[in-house]
Motif scaffolding. Sequence first.
Motif, PDB file in Angstrom:
ATOM      1  N   GLU A 292       0.774  -1.277   0.118  1.00  0.00           N
ATOM      2  CA  GLU A 292       0.061   0.143  -0.173  1.00  0.00           C
ATOM      3  C   GLU A 292       0.951   1.352   0.249  1.00  0.00           C
ATOM      4  OE1 GLU A 292      -3.356  -0.006  -0.540  1.00  0.00           O
ATOM      5  OE2 GLU A 292      -3.321  -1.781  -0.698  1.00  0.00           O
ATOM      6  N   GLY A 293       2.081   1.164   0.782  1.00  0.00           N
ATOM      7  CA  GLY A 293       2.784   2.362   0.857  1.00  0.00           C
ATOM      8  C   GLY A 293       3.413   2.627  -0.595  1.00  0.00           C
ATOM      9  N   LEU A 294       3.781   1.471  -1.364  1.00  0.00           N
ATOM     10  CA  LEU A 294       4.244   1.649  -2.547  1.00  0.00           C
ATOM     11  C   LEU A 294       3.362   2.417  -3.681  1.00  0.00           C
ATOM     12  CD1 LEU A 294       6.573  -1.570  -3.210  1.00  0.00           C
ATOM     13  CD2 LEU A 294       7.325   0.815  -3.367  1.00  0.00           C
ATOM     14  N   LYS A 295       1.892   1.876  -3.185  1.00  0.00           N
ATOM     15  CA  LYS A 295       1.037   2.404  -4.128  1.00  0.00           C
ATOM     16  C   LYS A 295       0.709   3.916  -4.121  1.00  0.00           C
ATOM     17  CE  LYS A 295      -1.824  -1.786  -4.771  1.00  0.00           C
ATOM     18  NZ  LYS A 295      -2.977  -2.500  -3.959  1.00  0.00           N
ATOM     19  N   MET A 296       0.997   4.593  -2.974  1.00  0.00           N
ATOM     20  CA  MET A 296       1.279   5.872  -2.729  1.00  0.00           C
ATOM     21  C   MET A 296       1.986   6.876  -3.604  1.00  0.00           C
ATOM     22  SD  MET A 296      -1.258   6.114  -0.339  1.00  0.00           S
ATOM     23  CE  MET A 296      -0.903   7.589   0.576  1.00  0.00           C
TER      24      MET A 296
ATOM     25  N   LYS B  25      -0.230   7.127  -6.452  1.00  0.00           N
ATOM     26  CA  LYS B  25      -1.223   7.972  -6.458  1.00  0.00           C
ATOM     27  C   LYS B  25      -1.234   9.381  -6.277  1.00  0.00           C
ATOM     28  CE  LYS B  25      -5.103   8.164  -2.868  1.00  0.00           C
ATOM     29  NZ  LYS B  25      -5.715   7.390  -1.777  1.00  0.00           N
ATOM     30  N   HIS B  26       0.199   9.621  -5.405  1.00  0.00           N
ATOM     31  CA  HIS B  26       0.194  11.164  -5.219  1.00  0.00           C
ATOM     32  C   HIS B  26       1.249  11.584  -5.997  1.00  0.00           C
ATOM     33  CE1 HIS B  26      -2.275  11.266  -1.698  1.00  0.00           C
ATOM     34  NE2 HIS B  26      -1.728  10.146  -1.371  1.00  0.00           N
ATOM     35  N   ARG B  27       1.699  10.774  -6.944  1.00  0.00           N
ATOM     36  CA  ARG B  27       2.720  11.176  -7.972  1.00  0.00           C
ATOM     37  C   ARG B  27       3.739  12.025  -7.305  1.00  0.00           C
ATOM     38  NH1 ARG B  27       0.414  14.772 -12.761  1.00  0.00           N
ATOM     39  NH2 ARG B  27       1.933  13.893 -13.786  1.00  0.00           N
ATOM     40  N   LEU B  28       4.549  11.157  -6.513  1.00  0.00           N
ATOM     41  CA  LEU B  28       5.857  11.474  -5.821  1.00  0.00           C
ATOM     42  C   LEU B  28       7.145  11.611  -6.527  1.00  0.00           C
ATOM     43  CD1 LEU B  28       5.165   9.410  -2.520  1.00  0.00           C
ATOM     44  CD2 LEU B  28       4.477  11.861  -2.991  1.00  0.00           C
ATOM     45  N   LEU B  29       6.999  10.985  -7.789  1.00  0.00           N
ATOM     46  CA  LEU B  29       8.185  11.070  -8.813  1.00  0.00           C
ATOM     47  C   LEU B  29       7.972  12.068  -9.932  1.00  0.00           C
ATOM     48  CD1 LEU B  29       9.470   7.249  -8.679  1.00  0.00           C
ATOM     49  CD2 LEU B  29      10.450   9.379  -7.516  1.00  0.00           C
ATOM     50  N   LYS B  30       7.186  12.896  -9.582  1.00  0.00           N
ATOM     51  CA  LYS B  30       6.771  13.776 -10.776  1.00  0.00           C
ATOM     52  C   LYS B  30       8.078  14.831 -10.809  1.00  0.00           C
ATOM     53  CE  LYS B  30       3.448  17.495 -12.155  1.00  0.00           C
ATOM     54  NZ  LYS B  30       2.065  17.894 -11.748  1.00  0.00           N
ATOM     55  N   GLU B  31       8.263  15.086 -12.230  1.00  0.00           N
ATOM     56  CA  GLU B  31       9.594  15.616 -12.378  1.00  0.00           C
ATOM     57  C   GLU B  31       9.887  17.215 -11.885  1.00  0.00           C
ATOM     58  OE1 GLU B  31      12.448  16.026 -16.116  1.00  0.00           O
ATOM     59  OE2 GLU B  31      10.697  15.635 -16.403  1.00  0.00           O
TER      60      GLU B  31
ATOM     61  N   GLY C 265       4.372   0.849 -11.550  1.00  0.00           N
ATOM     62  CA  GLY C 265       4.699   1.350 -12.954  1.00  0.00           C
ATOM     63  C   GLY C 265       5.387   2.813 -13.111  1.00  0.00           C
ATOM     64  N   ILE C 266       6.670   2.822 -12.629  1.00  0.00           N
ATOM     65  CA  ILE C 266       7.440   3.996 -12.298  1.00  0.00           C
ATOM     66  C   ILE C 266       8.343   4.197 -13.490  1.00  0.00           C
ATOM     67  CG2 ILE C 266       6.842   4.319  -9.994  1.00  0.00           C
ATOM     68  CD1 ILE C 266       9.639   3.376  -9.477  1.00  0.00           C
ATOM     69  N   TYR C 267       8.473   3.395 -14.719  1.00  0.00           N
ATOM     70  CA  TYR C 267       9.437   3.549 -15.558  1.00  0.00           C
ATOM     71  C   TYR C 267       9.521   4.907 -16.149  1.00  0.00           C
ATOM     72  CZ  TYR C 267       9.296  -1.763 -14.734  1.00  0.00           C
ATOM     73  OH  TYR C 267       9.472  -2.862 -14.254  1.00  0.00           O
ATOM     74  N   LYS C 268       8.238   5.331 -16.595  1.00  0.00           N
ATOM     75  CA  LYS C 268       8.311   6.517 -17.424  1.00  0.00           C
ATOM     76  C   LYS C 268       8.925   7.662 -16.420  1.00  0.00           C
ATOM     77  CE  LYS C 268       5.227   9.666 -19.885  1.00  0.00           C
ATOM     78  NZ  LYS C 268       3.949  10.095 -20.092  1.00  0.00           N
TER      79      LYS C 268
END
Length: 243
Positions: free
Chosen positions: A2-6, A9-15, A47-50
């Motif tokens: 569930e932590g990884l899904k966040m 969900k919250h786009r924590l790796l948005k550029e 799915g964080i490849y992009k």
Amino acid sequence: NEGLKMVQKHRLLKEDNTVVLITDTLTIISQLARISKEYYEQIHNIGIYKELRNLINHKDPTIRSKVCNLIGNLCRHSPYFYKHLQNHGLIEAAIERCKDSDKNTRKFACFAVGNAGFHNETLYDALRPCVPLLVDLLKDGEEKTRANAAGALGNFVRNRATLCEDLIKHGALEQLLEVVKNDQGPSQSPRRIALFSIGNLCVYVPCRKKFESLGIREIIKPYTSQSNKDQQIVKYAGRIIQK
């Protein structure tokens, strides 16, 4: 899980997030990957490849180095991510980062490509352009980078002879011997790993012949003495002589 899904969900790796938020997120995912392959499927499923493909070229070098370290940890325990990383352009991107201006990024890029060649030969052809870059990095100012580069070159022949000719052509054998002879790193790590990688190369006849022409026996001989304080160096040097 569930932590990884966040992360998505919250786009924590948005550029355009803050550097601190991105690096903290990358560090957490990287630590999970480092701890156990049991987390691999869960990391894949978010799915964080992009996002990683964008961040590996980020203007901030800390982010670039963190992405390279994560790629290395995604390849640490198994080849699970090999094709996924290749299909999303992350192997090619990691190779490019071996030329990065930032020393930490170069160090972790070597770690990433080295692990990408460790478990099997799937990515050998994709890793081919990295060979001359790794040869250059055997002369890098950072001791850990030289060690990582030496290890990566050994991994590139660990499973198959596919890249042997490339290593010979680009002077990898000469430069590995140069590391053995002259590396000044206080930890001895580059020399130790260079010896291990030379042992991997010596499995193959063309490499053995090239090493013989370079006078490998005389170069290695001083490191076979039991009086050497580093017994791993003695072990790896002896392994070469046996081959």
